[in-house]
Design a protein around this motif. Structure first.
Motif, short mmCIF file in Angstrom:
data_model
loop_
_atom_site.label_atom_id
_atom_site.label_comp_id
_atom_site.label_asym_id
_atom_site.label_seq_id
_atom_site.Cartn_x
_atom_site.Cartn_y
_atom_site.Cartn_z
N ARG A 174 0.83 -1.22 0.00
CA ARG A 174 0.00 0.00 0.00
C ARG A 174 0.86 1.27 0.00
NH1 ARG A 174 -4.85 -2.15 2.68
NH2 ARG A 174 -5.39 -3.73 1.13
N GLN A 175 2.14 1.12 0.32
CA GLN A 175 3.02 2.30 0.40
C GLN A 175 3.16 2.99 -0.96
OE1 GLN A 175 7.15 1.40 0.84
NE2 GLN A 175 7.59 3.24 2.02
N HIS A 176 3.15 2.17 -2.03
CA HIS A 176 3.46 2.73 -3.35
C HIS A 176 2.42 3.78 -3.76
CE1 HIS A 176 6.64 -0.11 -3.59
NE2 HIS A 176 5.80 -1.09 -3.33
N GLY A 177 2.88 4.99 -3.96
CA GLY A 177 2.00 6.06 -4.42
C GLY A 177 1.13 6.67 -3.34
N ALA A 178 1.21 6.15 -2.11
CA ALA A 178 0.34 6.69 -1.06
C ALA A 178 0.86 8.03 -0.55
CB ALA A 178 0.25 5.70 0.11
N GLU A 179 -0.04 8.83 -0.02
CA GLU A 179 0.30 10.17 0.51
C GLU A 179 1.29 10.07 1.66
OE1 GLU A 179 -2.48 9.29 -0.72
OE2 GLU A 179 -3.48 10.97 -1.70
N TRP A 180 1.34 8.92 2.34
CA TRP A 180 2.20 8.75 3.52
C TRP A 180 3.46 7.94 3.20
CZ3 TRP A 180 2.24 3.54 3.73
CH2 TRP A 180 1.11 2.88 3.25
N ALA A 181 3.72 7.69 1.92
CA ALA A 181 4.79 6.75 1.55
C ALA A 181 6.14 7.12 2.17
CB ALA A 181 4.93 6.69 0.03
N ASP A 182 6.44 8.42 2.26
CA ASP A 182 7.74 8.81 2.80
C ASP A 182 7.82 8.69 4.32
OD1 ASP A 182 6.01 10.82 3.44
OD2 ASP A 182 7.25 12.46 2.72
N GLY A 183 6.74 8.25 4.95
CA GLY A 183 6.76 8.09 6.40
C GLY A 183 7.03 6.66 6.84
N VAL A 184 7.23 5.75 5.91
CA VAL A 184 7.44 4.35 6.28
C VAL A 184 8.74 3.84 5.68
CG1 VAL A 184 6.44 2.02 6.20
CG2 VAL A 184 4.95 3.98 6.33
N ARG A 185 9.54 3.14 6.47
CA ARG A 185 10.77 2.56 5.94
C ARG A 185 10.85 1.08 6.32
NH1 ARG A 185 15.20 6.29 8.73
NH2 ARG A 185 16.57 4.54 8.23
N PHE A 186 11.53 0.33 5.49
CA PHE A 186 11.61 -1.12 5.68
C PHE A 186 13.08 -1.53 5.70
CE2 PHE A 186 7.54 -0.29 3.66
CZ PHE A 186 6.67 -0.94 4.52
N ASP A 187 13.77 -1.17 6.75
CA ASP A 187 15.21 -1.41 6.82
C ASP A 187 15.56 -2.68 7.58
OD1 ASP A 187 15.64 1.05 5.54
OD2 ASP A 187 15.45 2.10 7.45
N GLY A 188 14.57 -3.38 8.11
CA GLY A 188 14.86 -4.56 8.91
C GLY A 188 15.17 -4.19 10.35
N ALA A 189 15.47 -5.23 11.14
CA ALA A 189 15.74 -4.99 12.57
C ALA A 189 16.84 -5.92 13.04
CB ALA A 189 14.48 -5.25 13.39
N SER A 225 23.20 8.04 12.74
CA SER A 225 21.82 7.56 12.62
C SER A 225 21.79 6.03 12.66
CB SER A 225 21.17 8.11 11.36
OG SER A 225 21.76 7.50 10.25
N LEU A 226 20.68 5.51 13.12
CA LEU A 226 20.54 4.06 13.31
C LEU A 226 19.94 3.47 12.03
CD1 LEU A 226 20.62 1.77 15.48
CD2 LEU A 226 18.30 2.45 16.12
N PRO A 227 20.70 2.59 11.34
CA PRO A 227 20.20 2.13 10.03
C PRO A 227 19.10 1.07 10.12
CG PRO A 227 22.42 1.30 10.45
CD PRO A 227 22.05 2.15 11.63
N VAL A 248 20.49 -11.12 15.98
CA VAL A 248 19.95 -11.70 14.74
C VAL A 248 19.44 -10.55 13.88
CG1 VAL A 248 17.95 -12.99 13.88
CG2 VAL A 248 19.33 -13.95 15.73
N PHE A 249 19.70 -10.61 12.57
CA PHE A 249 19.13 -9.59 11.68
C PHE A 249 17.88 -10.15 11.00
CE2 PHE A 249 18.63 -7.70 7.43
CZ PHE A 249 18.36 -6.39 7.84
N VAL A 250 16.81 -9.37 11.02
CA VAL A 250 15.54 -9.77 10.40
C VAL A 250 15.25 -8.82 9.26
CG1 VAL A 250 13.12 -10.27 10.88
CG2 VAL A 250 14.74 -10.14 12.76
N ASP A 251 15.00 -9.38 8.06
CA ASP A 251 14.69 -8.53 6.91
C ASP A 251 13.30 -7.90 7.04
OD1 ASP A 251 16.77 -9.24 4.50
OD2 ASP A 251 16.45 -10.94 5.85
#
Ligand code: FAD
Length: 356
Positions: free
Chosen positions: A76-91, A229-231, A137-140
């Protein structure tokens, strides 16, 4: 056209507004507070860290729903008004022992997801911290939403699609086919969706008794400064740290049956001390702390589904309202439009607790 009135403009109510408009409903959302939320607003959604963390060390009863919801955030992120507010960098998830790390990886793998054990050196490379920590552990499959950015983006999106959002409008009472506001305006509806967080009043609960099961769960967060910054998101046993658009937050306390939204130095000090023990000298308080009130359900999972005639609840999301917002909207939309309810969705119905 089906007329739907939604009560509550946190992440759950707003996500439902967008989804119900997509499905073709005429949507009116009533929110008691003013439009521009801050971390000090009553909505839990505004005060939250915003982590989208579907994977845990142990199996959980609704894990498939969590993963589906995470997937919806991505699509749902693609093209949404809030797209720049979500990141998927893993944990990076910290574990007390090698056995715990192995259990985390095994549980992720069982669900078809990747979790990679990190050496102490790899921990430093992934996180940027000088401290070298074993058994991480790194989670994608993990992300973070910036709550204030996404809430305003969801409101923009809902409005752009034609939803009417009435801020400063407290829903005072309701019947099967109408919601009456504090100023006596009547909003007629074919279906009513209640997403009031932990703030349902006696009169709202009278119309939807399942909401009586929700208890407040105060959570405190501290803004922190790091040398860089924390990646990724960092999740420890008794603290977590999330890098959002403009800040890094350290969280969070869990204080049941508290409605006060005051941050206190004793509890935020405990969070800082936990982080300091794990990462000595690497974290400094940035000066701000706040508290929000989570809507806690008896089992920690949301209640999504019908309550009384014409009234649906979407509430009690406990610690995972951000993660579970998109799937909640999907399930509510299925109920409102009379679509088929998948068994894993029916398992989240408020009926699972019996009559309130
Ligand atoms: C410190 C903290 C950290 C958190 N971290 C995370 C996290 O990292 N990841 C995650 O997934 N979740 C997290 N959560 C949990 C998450 O924030 C909640 O589960 C979620 O925000 C609940 O959303 P909601 O829309 O149901 O409730 P809320 O955000 O509380 O919104 C309910 C809204 O309904 C309005 N309302 C109530 N009654 C009425 C009425 N009668 N008329 C009109 N309006 C009304 C209220 O004003 C409010 O704005 C955290 C919560 C806290 C407090």
């Amino acid at each position: 056209m089906k007329r739907v009135v939604i009560v509550g403009g946190g992440v759950i109510g707003l996500s439902c507004a967008v989804r119900l408009r997509q499905g073709g409903a005429q949507v009116t959302l009533l929110e008691a507070e003013a439009e521009h939320a801050t971390v000090f607003s009553p909505a839990a959604s505004a005060a939250a860290a915003g982590m989208l963390a579907p994977l845990e060390r142990a199996p959980s009863p609704h894990e498939a729903v969590s993963l589906d919801s995470f997937g919806l955030w991505r699509t749902r992120q693609h093209g949404a008004e809030w797209a720049d507010g979500v990141r998927f960098d893993g944990a990076v998830v910290l574990n007390a022992s090698e056995a715990d790390a192995a259990a985390f990886c095994a549980n992720a793998e069982r669900q078809g997801r990747r979790a990679t054990p990190l050496s102490a050196g790899q921990f430093s490379k992934r996180t940027g911290f000088a401290t070298r920590i074993q058994n991480a552990v790194f989670v994608d499959d993990e992300g973070v939403a910036d709550p204030l950015r996404v809430l305003s983006g969801l409101a923009m999106q809902a409005r752009a699609m034609g939803a009417l959002i009435e801020y400063n409008t407290d829903a005072a009472s309701l019947s099967a086919h109408a919601v009456v506001a504090h100023d006596d305006r009547v909003f007629e509806a074919d279906a009513i969706v209640l997403a009031p967080g932990a703030w349902a009043t006696e009169r709202i609960m009278a119309a939807a008794p399942s909401l009586k099961r929700i208890r407040p769960g105060k959570g405190q967060l501290v803004q922190v400064e790091l040398k860089r910054s924390l990646p990724v998101t960092l999740r420890g046993g008794d603290f977590y740290m999330a890098q959002r658009r403009e800040d890094v937050v350290l969280g969070a306390t869990m204080e049941l049956d508290r409605y006060d939204r005051v941050a206190d130095k004793a509890r935020t000090g405990e969070l800082l001390a936990s982080a300091e023990r794990a990462l000595p000298g690497e974290i400094a308080p940035a000066g701000r702390a706040w508290a929000g009130i989570r809507p806690m359900s008896p089992d920690g999972w949301p209640m999504i589904g019908p309550d009384c005639e014409g009234v649906f609840v979407a509430a009690g999301h406990s610690r995972n309202g951000w993660l579970l917002a998109p799937i909640t909207a999907e399930i509510i939309s299925a109920y409102v439009f009379g679509a088929e309810i998948a068994p894993e969705w029916a398992a989240l119905s408020p009926a699972r607790f019996g009559t309130a």
